[in-house]
Design a protein around this motif. Structure first.
Motif, PDB file in Angstrom:
ATOM      1  N   ASP A   1       0.807  -1.226   0.000  1.00 25.68           N
ATOM      2  CA  ASP A   1       0.000   0.000   0.000  1.00 25.68           C
ATOM      3  C   ASP A   1       0.839   1.276   0.000  1.00 25.68           C
ATOM      4  O   ASP A   1       0.294   2.374  -0.107  1.00 25.68           O
ATOM      5  N   VAL A   2       2.133   1.154   0.136  1.00 22.41           N
ATOM      6  CA  VAL A   2       3.030   2.315   0.087  1.00 22.41           C
ATOM      7  C   VAL A   2       3.977   2.116  -1.083  1.00 22.41           C
ATOM      8  O   VAL A   2       4.862   1.241  -1.050  1.00 22.41           O
ATOM      9  N   LEU A   3       3.780   2.893  -2.131  1.00 19.27           N
ATOM     10  CA  LEU A   3       4.526   2.728  -3.376  1.00 19.27           C
ATOM     11  C   LEU A   3       5.466   3.914  -3.566  1.00 19.27           C
ATOM     12  O   LEU A   3       5.025   5.072  -3.596  1.00 19.27           O
ATOM     13  N   GLU A   4       6.764   3.639  -3.681  1.00 17.62           N
ATOM     14  CA  GLU A   4       7.765   4.676  -3.958  1.00 17.62           C
ATOM     15  C   GLU A   4       8.063   4.673  -5.455  1.00 17.62           C
ATOM     16  O   GLU A   4       8.422   3.637  -6.025  1.00 17.62           O
ATOM     17  N   ILE A   5       7.921   5.829  -6.065  1.00 17.10           N
ATOM     18  CA  ILE A   5       8.136   5.970  -7.506  1.00 17.10           C
ATOM     19  C   ILE A   5       9.264   6.971  -7.731  1.00 17.10           C
ATOM     20  O   ILE A   5       9.225   8.088  -7.200  1.00 17.10           O
TER      21      ILE A   5
ATOM     22  N   ASN B   1      10.829   7.165 -14.160  1.00 20.11           N
ATOM     23  CA  ASN B   1       9.432   6.901 -14.565  1.00 20.11           C
ATOM     24  C   ASN B   1       8.752   8.251 -14.819  1.00 20.11           C
ATOM     25  O   ASN B   1       7.832   8.647 -14.125  1.00 20.11           O
ATOM     26  N   ARG B   2       9.248   8.938 -15.808  1.00 19.01           N
ATOM     27  CA  ARG B   2       8.859  10.336 -15.993  1.00 19.01           C
ATOM     28  C   ARG B   2       7.882  10.560 -17.141  1.00 19.01           C
ATOM     29  O   ARG B   2       7.471  11.684 -17.386  1.00 19.01           O
TER      30      ARG B   2
ATOM     31  N   TYR C   1      -4.768   3.251   4.020  1.00 22.15           N
ATOM     32  CA  TYR C   1      -4.533   4.256   2.974  1.00 22.15           C
ATOM     33  C   TYR C   1      -3.510   3.704   1.985  1.00 22.15           C
ATOM     34  O   TYR C   1      -2.562   3.005   2.364  1.00 22.15           O
ATOM     35  N   LYS C   2      -3.700   4.072   0.711  1.00 19.83           N
ATOM     36  CA  LYS C   2      -2.661   3.834  -0.285  1.00 19.83           C
ATOM     37  C   LYS C   2      -1.864   5.131  -0.406  1.00 19.83           C
ATOM     38  O   LYS C   2      -2.432   6.203  -0.658  1.00 19.83           O
ATOM     39  N   VAL C   3      -0.572   5.039  -0.216  1.00 18.19           N
ATOM     40  CA  VAL C   3       0.298   6.220  -0.224  1.00 18.19           C
ATOM     41  C   VAL C   3       1.264   6.090  -1.393  1.00 18.19           C
ATOM     42  O   VAL C   3       1.998   5.091  -1.506  1.00 18.19           O
ATOM     43  N   TYR C   4       1.259   7.095  -2.258  1.00 16.94           N
ATOM     44  CA  TYR C   4       2.177   7.145  -3.392  1.00 16.94           C
ATOM     45  C   TYR C   4       3.230   8.211  -3.108  1.00 16.94           C
ATOM     46  O   TYR C   4       2.919   9.409  -3.007  1.00 16.94           O
ATOM     47  N   ILE C   5       4.485   7.783  -2.962  1.00 13.02           N
ATOM     48  CA  ILE C   5       5.603   8.699  -2.725  1.00 13.02           C
ATOM     49  C   ILE C   5       6.363   8.852  -4.045  1.00 13.02           C
ATOM     50  O   ILE C   5       7.003   7.914  -4.525  1.00 13.02           O
ATOM     51  N   ILE C   6       6.257  10.026  -4.654  1.00 10.40           N
ATOM     52  CA  ILE C   6       6.910  10.296  -5.942  1.00 10.40           C
ATOM     53  C   ILE C   6       8.131  11.171  -5.675  1.00 10.40           C
ATOM     54  O   ILE C   6       8.011  12.361  -5.386  1.00 10.40           O
ATOM     55  N   ASP C   7       9.299  10.552  -5.745  1.00  8.66           N
ATOM     56  CA  ASP C   7      10.548  11.260  -5.452  1.00  8.66           C
ATOM     57  C   ASP C   7      11.070  11.953  -6.708  1.00  8.66           C
ATOM     58  O   ASP C   7      10.890  11.459  -7.824  1.00  8.66           O
ATOM     59  N   GLU C   8      11.743  13.095  -6.494  1.00  3.63           N
ATOM     60  CA  GLU C   8      12.273  13.926  -7.597  1.00  3.63           C
ATOM     61  C   GLU C   8      11.174  14.204  -8.620  1.00  3.63           C
ATOM     62  O   GLU C   8      11.357  14.021  -9.834  1.00  3.63           O
ATOM     63  N   VAL C   9      10.046  14.659  -8.132  1.00  3.81           N
ATOM     64  CA  VAL C   9       8.873  14.836  -8.994  1.00  3.81           C
ATOM     65  C   VAL C   9       9.098  15.882 -10.078  1.00  3.81           C
ATOM     66  O   VAL C   9       8.416  15.884 -11.112  1.00  3.81           O
TER      67      VAL C   9
ATOM     68  N   LEU D   1       4.650  14.174  -2.826  1.00  2.00           N
ATOM     69  CA  LEU D   1       5.633  14.534  -3.844  1.00  2.00           C
ATOM     70  C   LEU D   1       6.859  15.120  -3.153  1.00  2.00           C
ATOM     71  O   LEU D   1       6.738  15.984  -2.281  1.00  2.00           O
ATOM     72  N   ALA D   2       8.034  14.678  -3.551  1.00  3.59           N
ATOM     73  CA  ALA D   2       9.282  15.172  -2.961  1.00  3.59           C
ATOM     74  C   ALA D   2      10.185  15.705  -4.067  1.00  3.59           C
ATOM     75  O   ALA D   2      10.283  15.092  -5.143  1.00  3.59           O
ATOM     76  N   THR D   3      10.836  16.840  -3.806  1.00  2.26           N
ATOM     77  CA  THR D   3      11.704  17.444  -4.820  1.00  2.26           C
ATOM     78  C   THR D   3      12.726  18.362  -4.174  1.00  2.26           C
ATOM     79  O   THR D   3      12.489  18.904  -3.085  1.00  2.26           O
ATOM     80  N   THR D   4      13.839  18.519  -4.850  1.00  2.04           N
ATOM     81  CA  THR D   4      14.843  19.500  -4.441  1.00  2.04           C
ATOM     82  C   THR D   4      14.733  20.785  -5.255  1.00  2.04           C
ATOM     83  O   THR D   4      15.405  21.767  -4.951  1.00  2.04           O
ATOM     84  N   GLU D   5      13.886  20.790  -6.274  1.00  8.78           N
ATOM     85  CA  GLU D   5      13.764  21.962  -7.158  1.00  8.78           C
ATOM     86  C   GLU D   5      12.280  22.275  -7.383  1.00  8.78           C
ATOM     87  O   GLU D   5      11.728  21.993  -8.454  1.00  8.78           O
ATOM     88  N   PRO D   6      11.623  22.859  -6.400  1.00 13.74           N
ATOM     89  CA  PRO D   6      10.184  23.127  -6.533  1.00 13.74           C
ATOM     90  C   PRO D   6       9.838  24.140  -7.621  1.00 13.74           C
ATOM     91  O   PRO D   6       8.706  24.164  -8.111  1.00 13.74           O
ATOM     92  N   HIS D   7      10.800  24.974  -7.995  1.00 13.41           N
ATOM     93  CA  HIS D   7      10.514  25.982  -9.021  1.00 13.41           C
ATOM     94  C   HIS D   7      10.277  25.362 -10.398  1.00 13.41           C
ATOM     95  O   HIS D   7       9.757  26.031 -11.297  1.00 13.41           O
ATOM     96  N   LYS D   8      10.640  24.088 -10.564  1.00 10.65           N
ATOM     97  CA  LYS D   8      10.416  23.418 -11.841  1.00 10.65           C
ATOM     98  C   LYS D   8       9.051  22.727 -11.927  1.00 10.65           C
ATOM     99  O   LYS D   8       8.719  22.159 -12.962  1.00 10.65           O
ATOM    100  N   ILE D   9       8.289  22.785 -10.866  1.00 13.97           N
ATOM    101  CA  ILE D   9       6.982  22.129 -10.845  1.00 13.97           C
ATOM    102  C   ILE D   9       5.920  23.121 -11.314  1.00 13.97           C
ATOM    103  O   ILE D   9       5.909  24.275 -10.868  1.00 13.97           O
ATOM    104  N   PRO D  10       5.015  22.721 -12.208  1.00 24.24           N
ATOM    105  CA  PRO D  10       3.980  23.649 -12.684  1.00 24.24           C
ATOM    106  C   PRO D  10       3.113  24.192 -11.542  1.00 24.24           C
ATOM    107  O   PRO D  10       2.869  23.514 -10.538  1.00 24.24           O
TER     108      PRO D  10
END
Length: 546
Positions: A92-96, A101-102, A123-131, A157-166
């Motif tokens: 139930d916890v999926l790390e992507i 996988n972009r 709960y199903k939790v989707y953790i999308i790293d470097e989104v 969603l996890a990221t080191t560069e949030p300015h690149k996210i729409p």
């Protein structure tokens, strides 16, 4: 069991164990306690600050069985769901990994799986790293699902560069900014880990590791792991320096002593030793900048031991060196070394750049403050001489006058006092800057460029025009034109000078021929038209007739 790196083995298993991110932990625990769970979270911040760890803690808190279907503020780490998440095999916890996988196909597959209910937990939790690595098409495909997911689905969603996210994605998430972990917190955590692993680490080694980690706990634990592999169970500062390619604090302090004594030969010899030992000169410059930073802090503030980053064993020596240098001199060194460190990034000759920096730092005479004081003293001396020459002044309000044109001394001979050769050389060297400053007043500049500064006695600057340029000289004397020129000269030279505009024939002792007939024009017709156009800033068609 296979060996686990320290940063994996010591990954926090509860919110209470997280370091340096109390604002995030407190907010999430309050939300869990009240049951106000958002459908999408965005964790952003530098590497190694706990984004993925916090995401897994949140997933455990949502699925912990001690809550009997309700979120708990702290996971138990004992129930089957918590243990599966800790081991990384929960269904139930999926790390992507968004970096691999972009594409839109992966997001379409995710949208299909979202529809299914949780298998083991609540709960199903989707953790999308470097989104931020997702393509624009993938972001667009994720929008609708992210806005209205099923009730038992949470996206992190996890990221080191949030300015690149729409912005369309940002507006659908609760954003949490992870900050760099403070130096003291990293050292305390390293001490805790070292004690748990049976590693003896000196205070100096802990400080070096924490500084090198730059606010990232994962980097700090990885460096400690590497140091243990190198040194065994006794880690000291020299081991960390060997790993980082850094230089001991003793050599940095020794170099600064040589800079204070202006011992260039000793400083260059020390650089040669570092090169022979294979040290990273760019890292050495960074360490020297840190040392100078602490020295400057000591020089300008009091009771600053808590903010010093240099090892405590060098504090007394640092304070003694601070007494020998002015703040301006330290800032000068910092500026020179900062430029050098930036240049080393692209240079194939780092040794040469460092040696040039040392030569430049030692060759500059005095500090900026001392130079300013010298200029101020020179200005005061010039003003004193001017007041002496003017005689006593009766106290009283100065009459208000309007600027008038200075008289034109056509045909009169002017006696010039002895010129100051040093000042005259400075005037000639700085004259292009005066003309550049007058570009804001183009009409005045059009008159000034025809003259040449040929004489200066310390109080009066003589601007001499050829006899054929009397039109320019006369216009310069009208209104406030000469005052504007004098202000520009004072701003460039740093001292007040009175400017007098003369023709060549008006200087006593001049060998020029007598002035021609009064009715003969000073300029040829074509030159007169050009002057009018330059003065008034317009190309006026003029017909010239004989």
């Amino acid at each position: 069991m296979a060996y686990l790196a320290l940063y994996r083995e010591w990954r926090p298993k509860t919110f209470a164990e997280t370091v340096g991110q109390e604002h995030v932990s407190r907010t999430l625990q309050n939300a869990l306690r009240t049951g106000r769970i958002a459908h999408a979270y965005l964790f952003c911040g530098p590497r190694g600050t706990g984004k993925t760890t916090t995401a897994k803690l949140l997933a455990k808190a949502l699925n912990c069985r001690t809550g009997h279907g309700r979120p708990v503020p702290e996971p138990c780490n004992e129930c089957e769901n918590c243990q599966r998440i800790n081991q990384g095999n929960s269904m139930d916890v999926l790390e992507i990994d968004a970096a691999s996988n972009r594409g839109i196909d992966e997001i379409r597959e995710l949208r299909e799986k979202v529809k299914f209910a949780p298998t083991e937990g609540y709960y199903k939790v989707y953790i999308i790293d470097e989104v931020h690595m997702l393509t624009n098409e993938a972001f667009n495909a994720l929008l609708k699902t992210l806005e209205e997911p099923p009730g038992q689905v949470v996206f992190i969603l996890a990221t080191t560069e949030p300015h690149k996210i729409p912005l369309t994605i940002l507006s659908r998430c609760q954003r949490f900014d992870f900050k760099r972990i403070p130096l003291e917190d990293i050292m305390a955590r390293l001490q805790e880990v070292a004690a748990g692993e049976g590693i003896k680490v000196t205070e100096e080694a802990l400080l070096l590791i924490a500084r090198a980690a730059e606010g990232g706990m994962r980097d700090a634990l990885s460096l400690l792991d590497q140091a243990r592999a190198m040194a065994g169970e006794q880690v000291e500062g020299d081991h960390i320096r060997a790993i980082l390619g850094a230089v001991s604090g003793e050599k940095i302090a020794r170099l600064l002593d040589q800079l204070i004594r202006r011992d260039l030969a000793g400083a260059l010899q020390l650089v040669g030793e570092l090169v022979e030992q294979g040290k990273d000169l760019r890292q050495f410059v960074r360490d020297l900048l840190e040392y100078l930073r602490d020295l400057l802090v000591i020089r300008v503030a009091r009771d600053v031991d808590q903010v010093l980053r240099t090892s405590p064993q060098y504090w007394e020596r640092l304070k003694a060196q601070a007494e020998a240098l002015s703040p301006a001199r330290v800032q000068q060194m910092i500026n020179i070394l900062t430029e050098t460190e930036q240049g080393m990034r692209w240079s194939q000759q780092p040794r040469l750049l460092l040696e040039l920096a040392l030569i430049k730092g030692l060759s500059q005479e005095g500090s900026e403050v001392e130079n300013n004081l010298q200029q101020q003293v020179a200005q005061l001396q010039a003003e004193l001489e001017r007041l002496k020459a003017a005689g006593p002044v009766t106290a009283g309000p100065a009459p208000r006058t309007t600027p008038v044109a200075r008289p034109v001394t056509r045909g009169k001979k002017v006696e010039l006092a002895a010129s100051d050769p040093v000042l005259m050389k400075q005037v000639q060297e700085e004259w292009p800057r005066v003309l550049e400053l007058l570009r804001k007043r183009m009409q005045v500049r059009a008159f000034v460029v025809e003259g040449e500064p040929l004489h200066c006695d310390g109080q009066t600057l003589s601007l001499v025009f050829p006899d054929g340029k009397s039109f320019h000289r006369d216009r310069l004397l009208q209104g406030t034109n000469l005052e504007i020129l004098e202000a520009a000269v004072q701003k460039v030279l740093g001292r007040p000078l009175r400017v007098q505009a003369l023709l060549t024939s008006e200087i006593a002792g001049s060998s020029n021929a007598a002035v021609e007939e009064e009715n003969k024009p000073d300029l040829a017709p074509e030159e007169l038209v050009k002057t009018v156009q330059e003065t008034f800033g317009a190309a006026v068609p003029v017909e010239i007739k004989d």
